[in-house]
Design an enzyme around this catalytic site. Sequence first.
Site, PDB file in Angstrom:
ATOM      1  N   HIS A 101     -20.834  15.645 -25.734  1.00  0.00           N
ATOM      2  CA  HIS A 101     -19.736  15.488 -26.415  1.00  0.00           C
ATOM      3  C   HIS A 101     -19.873  14.367 -27.494  1.00  0.00           C
ATOM      4  CE1 HIS A 101     -16.113  16.632 -24.062  1.00  0.00           C
ATOM      5  NE2 HIS A 101     -16.717  16.573 -23.127  1.00  0.00           N
ATOM      6  N   LYS A 293      -7.817   6.550 -33.083  1.00  0.00           N
ATOM      7  CA  LYS A 293      -8.761   6.901 -32.324  1.00  0.00           C
ATOM      8  C   LYS A 293      -9.364   5.395 -31.948  1.00  0.00           C
ATOM      9  CE  LYS A 293      -9.518   9.436 -35.805  1.00  0.00           C
ATOM     10  NZ  LYS A 293      -9.790  10.680 -35.480  1.00  0.00           N
ATOM     11  N   ARG A 294     -10.631   5.458 -31.099  1.00  0.00           N
ATOM     12  CA  ARG A 294     -11.102   4.377 -30.803  1.00  0.00           C
ATOM     13  C   ARG A 294     -11.788   3.841 -31.952  1.00  0.00           C
ATOM     14  NH1 ARG A 294     -17.022   5.005 -29.199  1.00  0.00           N
ATOM     15  NH2 ARG A 294     -17.627   7.368 -29.384  1.00  0.00           N
ATOM     16  N   LYS A 299     -16.435   6.478 -36.973  1.00  0.00           N
ATOM     17  CA  LYS A 299     -14.994   7.064 -36.948  1.00  0.00           C
ATOM     18  C   LYS A 299     -14.468   6.586 -38.620  1.00  0.00           C
ATOM     19  CE  LYS A 299     -14.009   8.012 -32.333  1.00  0.00           C
ATOM     20  NZ  LYS A 299     -14.107   9.322 -32.449  1.00  0.00           N
ATOM     21  N   THR A 401     -10.115  15.450 -30.912  1.00  0.00           N
ATOM     22  CA  THR A 401      -8.907  16.338 -30.499  1.00  0.00           C
ATOM     23  C   THR A 401      -7.690  15.579 -31.231  1.00  0.00           C
ATOM     24  OG1 THR A 401      -8.821  14.972 -28.632  1.00  0.00           O
ATOM     25  CG2 THR A 401      -9.830  17.039 -28.221  1.00  0.00           C
ATOM     26  N   LYS A 405      -4.303  17.498 -32.371  1.00  0.00           N
ATOM     27  CA  LYS A 405      -2.876  17.202 -31.939  1.00  0.00           C
ATOM     28  C   LYS A 405      -2.085  16.908 -33.237  1.00  0.00           C
ATOM     29  CE  LYS A 405      -4.865  14.919 -27.896  1.00  0.00           C
ATOM     30  NZ  LYS A 405      -5.427  13.727 -27.585  1.00  0.00           N
TER      31      LYS A 405
END
Length: 556
Positions: A101, A293-294, A299, A401, A405
């Site tokens: 992942h 998100k985390r 990120k 993901t 969404k």
Amino acid sequence: VSKVLYPNDEHDAGKELRFIQQYFFCACSVKDIIARFEAKHGKLNLAKNIVLFADKVAIQLNDTHPTLAILEFMRVLLDEYEMTWNEAWNLAGKVFAYTNHTLLPEALEKWSVALFDKVLPRHLTILYAINEAFLNNDVAAKWPNDEAMRARLSLIEEGEQRTVRMAHLCVVTAHKVNGVAQVHSDLVKSDLFPEFNALWPNKLTNVTNGITPRRWLKACNPLLSKLLSKTIKEDWAKDLNSLKQLSALADDNNFQQQFMDIKLQNKILLTKEIKALTGITVSPEAIFDVQIKRLHEYKRQHLNLLHILALYRRLLENPELDMHPRVFIFGAKAAPGYKLAKAIIYATNKIAEKINNDPRINDKLKVVFLPNYRVSLAEKIIPAADVSEQISTAGKEASGTGNMKLALNGAVTIGTLDGANIEIAEEVGSDNIFIFGLTVDEVKALDNKGYNSQHYYETNNEIKACLDWLDTDYFTPGHEGELSTLKHSFLDGGDPYKVLADFQSYSDAHFALGKAYQNKAQWARMAILNTAMMGKFNSDRSIEDYVDNIWHLTKS
């Protein structure tokens, strides 16, 4: 053992507890799997039903955290069922598959041999036997007398502290290894496991992630769900590709009005949630720009934050700036020992406090960091989002993901060519997404050349002004330099995720996004097409890919 999951592993006691937790859950799962099989088909027996076991059981390893299941499965077969080595190993190879992942080191675990020897000595013996057979048979046949290749592929990494490469164990055991978006799977082959791909060219493959429309649209966005069910003939929640019918209505004024009215109603609901949770008042007429998100450097929540600082500075210089009001909404948690991630959360909250209470900018900019981000909160945020921030450094996000969404609920993505963003762009069309920043190849080229973050600081006046601001007490009155950690991460820390390199491109993309939003018909068209073209990113399709290409199941 399981009272506090994912304990801080900065110290040895935390590492050992994590290791024990992993074994505990893996051992329980293996025992349960075998017990369920035996309850239906009788005691596992080589002559009787061993072939049936491989047909009935598939264990999908989700990153390297459950890798100990391989060794536990082997231990059970060898010690409790008294199978031969070849019998046990052949069955393990048929049962296990591995999904990678992320390319990041923290998900490619390495546990010390010393810890293995202390906690799981029998499993270490089995590991050594797997490694010896792999190196002497597979590696020696492909690369005879190549000691460098043996060292590179060994399950044991030699060094001052010998460690077990859990990802290597997964690849060696599994009959299939998959990434979760096409660009990620290509990088798994080319950058992460190139030698394994050369050794077993048919083992590494791709299964692009998916989300369930039942939870992430039908359940969490009832207003939009009702409109879709009224508009589409088929049951779109079972056949997400039927949403493509909306494409014919993307330019229909009446449908645009209905679609955007629903978005506004969802935004009004979220304003009430924001007020209740934070006390901050925001206008539903503003652009709701969402990054949930985390919290992790790759990120790049800090890229978003740097741009917010730039917008704030522009508004202070020119309060009449032609900018549609924006609300930047964050939801994130950081790992217990991840100090810089926590510093980013702190900086975001302090900057938000200053901006939200500054009357000079006429409420044109608001920043909200929602507490305790979780699924139930995401279900309220996602239907209300206008903009989806998917801004990871190219090559670092496996798939994502949240991007799926948000787009499914009519948010327009601003993002890099990373993970599933690439495939989303292919589906919705380049006119309905805002792509910016370096590509995977450009990131690699910049690394090879030698990335110098200082260059961007010295040559971009806006970057310099924003970073220097962090050294003052403007956002932390009486505590000068309290946010300097963030500046140091960009400069002294070398900016490993290329925030400064991508800043100007990101800023330009946001400018284009703001202009597009001011054209109501154009924005409505983009939002509708994002919902319409998400059929590929259905978890039903994703599971079918696993069924067909990984597990090779047949319908009974």
